[in-house]
Design a protein around this motif. Sequence first.
Motif, PDB file in Angstrom:
ATOM      1  N   ALA A   1      -3.746  -4.654   0.762  1.00  0.00           N
ATOM      2  CA  ALA A   1      -3.007  -3.491   0.270  1.00  0.00           C
ATOM      3  C   ALA A   1      -3.926  -2.544  -0.496  1.00  0.00           C
ATOM      4  O   ALA A   1      -3.800  -1.315  -0.385  1.00  0.00           O
ATOM      5  CB  ALA A   1      -1.853  -3.945  -0.619  1.00  0.00           C
ATOM      6  N   ALA A   2      -4.847  -3.095  -1.272  1.00  0.00           N
ATOM      7  CA  ALA A   2      -5.783  -2.246  -2.013  1.00  0.00           C
ATOM      8  C   ALA A   2      -6.664  -1.436  -1.060  1.00  0.00           C
ATOM      9  O   ALA A   2      -6.884  -0.229  -1.265  1.00  0.00           O
ATOM     10  CB  ALA A   2      -6.632  -3.106  -2.939  1.00  0.00           C
ATOM     11  N   TRP A   3      -7.168  -2.068  -0.002  1.00  0.00           N
ATOM     12  CA  TRP A   3      -8.011  -1.351   0.951  1.00  0.00           C
ATOM     13  C   TRP A   3      -7.215  -0.312   1.736  1.00  0.00           C
ATOM     14  O   TRP A   3      -7.702   0.798   1.993  1.00  0.00           O
ATOM     15  CB  TRP A   3      -8.683  -2.341   1.905  1.00  0.00           C
ATOM     16  CG  TRP A   3      -9.877  -3.011   1.309  1.00  0.00           C
ATOM     17  CD1 TRP A   3      -9.943  -4.255   0.744  1.00  0.00           C
ATOM     18  CD2 TRP A   3     -11.189  -2.450   1.194  1.00  0.00           C
ATOM     19  NE1 TRP A   3     -11.211  -4.511   0.294  1.00  0.00           N
ATOM     20  CE2 TRP A   3     -12.009  -3.429   0.555  1.00  0.00           C
ATOM     21  CE3 TRP A   3     -11.758  -1.235   1.562  1.00  0.00           C
ATOM     22  CZ2 TRP A   3     -13.353  -3.204   0.294  1.00  0.00           C
ATOM     23  CZ3 TRP A   3     -13.100  -1.013   1.297  1.00  0.00           C
ATOM     24  CH2 TRP A   3     -13.881  -1.996   0.669  1.00  0.00           C
ATOM     25  N   ALA A   4      -5.986  -0.649   2.135  1.00  0.00           N
ATOM     26  CA  ALA A   4      -5.168   0.326   2.862  1.00  0.00           C
ATOM     27  C   ALA A   4      -4.826   1.517   1.976  1.00  0.00           C
ATOM     28  O   ALA A   4      -4.862   2.677   2.424  1.00  0.00           O
ATOM     29  CB  ALA A   4      -3.891  -0.354   3.365  1.00  0.00           C
ATOM     30  N   SER A   5      -4.494   1.264   0.727  1.00  0.00           N
ATOM     31  CA  SER A   5      -4.208   2.366  -0.192  1.00  0.00           C
ATOM     32  C   SER A   5      -5.435   3.233  -0.417  1.00  0.00           C
ATOM     33  O   SER A   5      -5.346   4.465  -0.472  1.00  0.00           O
ATOM     34  CB  SER A   5      -3.692   1.803  -1.522  1.00  0.00           C
ATOM     35  OG  SER A   5      -3.461   2.833  -2.451  1.00  0.00           O
TER      36      SER A   5
ATOM     37  N   GLY B   1      -6.748  -1.215  -7.279  1.00  0.00           N
ATOM     38  CA  GLY B   1      -5.909  -2.199  -6.609  1.00  0.00           C
ATOM     39  C   GLY B   1      -6.406  -3.622  -6.776  1.00  0.00           C
ATOM     40  O   GLY B   1      -5.612  -4.552  -6.927  1.00  0.00           O
TER      41      GLY B   1
ATOM     42  N   ALA C   1       0.830  -1.203   0.000  1.00  0.00           N
ATOM     43  CA  ALA C   1       0.000   0.000   0.000  1.00  0.00           C
ATOM     44  C   ALA C   1       0.869   1.260   0.000  1.00  0.00           C
ATOM     45  O   ALA C   1       0.569   2.235  -0.708  1.00  0.00           O
ATOM     46  CB  ALA C   1      -0.925  -0.001   1.211  1.00  0.00           C
TER      47      ALA C   1
ATOM     48  N   LEU D   1       1.984  -1.728  -6.697  1.00  0.00           N
ATOM     49  CA  LEU D   1       1.395  -2.350  -5.507  1.00  0.00           C
ATOM     50  C   LEU D   1       1.414  -3.873  -5.631  1.00  0.00           C
ATOM     51  O   LEU D   1       1.822  -4.585  -4.700  1.00  0.00           O
ATOM     52  CB  LEU D   1      -0.027  -1.827  -5.309  1.00  0.00           C
ATOM     53  CG  LEU D   1      -0.822  -2.309  -4.100  1.00  0.00           C
ATOM     54  CD1 LEU D   1      -1.767  -1.196  -3.629  1.00  0.00           C
ATOM     55  CD2 LEU D   1      -1.670  -3.548  -4.427  1.00  0.00           C
TER      56      LEU D   1
END
Length: 518
Positions: free
Chosen positions: A334-338, A376, A192, A311
């Motif tokens: 990582a997609a949700w955190a980004s 993401g 992320a 990512l």
Amino acid sequence: MTHLTEHSLVQGGRSAAFATACVRGGVAAGLGVGALAVLVIVAWISSPFPDSGAGGALHLAAGLWLLAHGVELVRTDTLGGLPAPLGIVPLLTTALPVWLVFRTARSTLDPADETGPRPSPAGALGAVSGGYLLVAAVIVVYSESGPLPADLVTAGLWLPGVVLGAAGAGVWTALGRPLPGREEAAAALRGAAAGLVTLLAGGAVLAGTALVWHAGAARASYEGIAGEWSGRVALALLVLALLPNAAVWAAAYGLGPGVVLGTGALATPLGLAGDPAVPPFPLLAALPPEGRGGWPQWAAAAVPLVAAVVLGRSVGRATGTGRARETALAALGAAWASGAAVAVLAGAAGGPLGSGRLLAFGPVWWQAGAAAVLWGVAVGLPAALAVRAWGRRVPRPKHPKLPKPPKQPKAAKAEKAPAPAATAPAPGAAAPPPPVFDFSLDGLNGPSGPNGLADLDDDEGYVPYDYLPASWETAPTPPTPPTPPAPRPAPAPRADTEPPLPSGTTGAEREAAPKDTP
């Protein structure tokens, strides 16, 4: 009794460390507001026609310091007489107070004197944040009597959140930046961060390219607003402080949802819809033109595409030794955190510029965050799985190449020319006998003896081996000559013939010899 004394000393040391951390938090807040006050007072002194006195300059510095923490301000001196909100935060001004809180919290847990008492991580976080927020509360109360009072609702939400976040980052750094124990969570956070940095860097490049493309309009807007040299300096500082906002706007524009240019106007890569209410400002001159977008606008989608690939690459390399399910979960995390980070930045970079049509200006935070999550998942997840599969492939063994023989010089090649092939003997013909070397001394006779060898030792250049054939030691042995056939036996003499006389007998003796009678 001794145990109680040591315990009291420890408690007293921790209390002193807690109080010191609280004071240091207040000092960090004072340094931040003091730095902004210096800039505002210098601009007020250099202005040929100031609107207010030194008190107004100090109130303006307090308002800008609160605005740097995300607190909305309310402008009371509008032309219509109605208060107008001001919520767009210059993100570059946020860097100074955030860095001061971060450094204070980190140095509290990592002091230069290691023998002194230290507070616990939770105690350091609470002490530094508490001291900072105490000074911030005083500044909020002070701003209420100025031309830019703070909105109490946003002051109660954003101000503690920014301070606690910066102090928490400092404590985490002092502890060695520990990550979650699970490999997937750590890989998701790293991915992320890599994707967010790439997205913001691409947004900065996109915004800079648009400014260069519309350099004429930006320059005209700057010259129309600046006025005197003091106004030009102040406007240049404001443009510099808003450059990170332009990068976030460009990133949100490339993500797809675009940016809102006033109520009822939206700019996306597909085109600009509605009637934008854009005030004259140099950075706003880089906005796309009205109508449908072309390939320059569509090219902005390359920014989130590259960020999603980065990512996925980071997650795939971090979880390459695990199962595919772990890689997929890490990519989704990582997609949700980004997306959460993009939503926070979009909310801080946008906001109201006034009332009416300027009430909504900039990217919509939840739309930008949702678009980052979709990029993401749609691009980052397949990229992570592809990188993992590529890293787990079995490489084919490579056969070592034989070294090439060194090139020979031309002279050596000429010396090693192939000899002509020997002519094969005709069928039925006898093979030629091997060469026989004559080791006799015939032909070497000279004036000094029968073979001429008497005076060879007196010759200074004489070497005995010069008279021997080359490679004599390996010369083949001459074949044994064939044995001659045995002579035939002589025939027996006849009876009527005389026996032969011994050699040397004369004719008279032959006649005098008695003859055998029959």
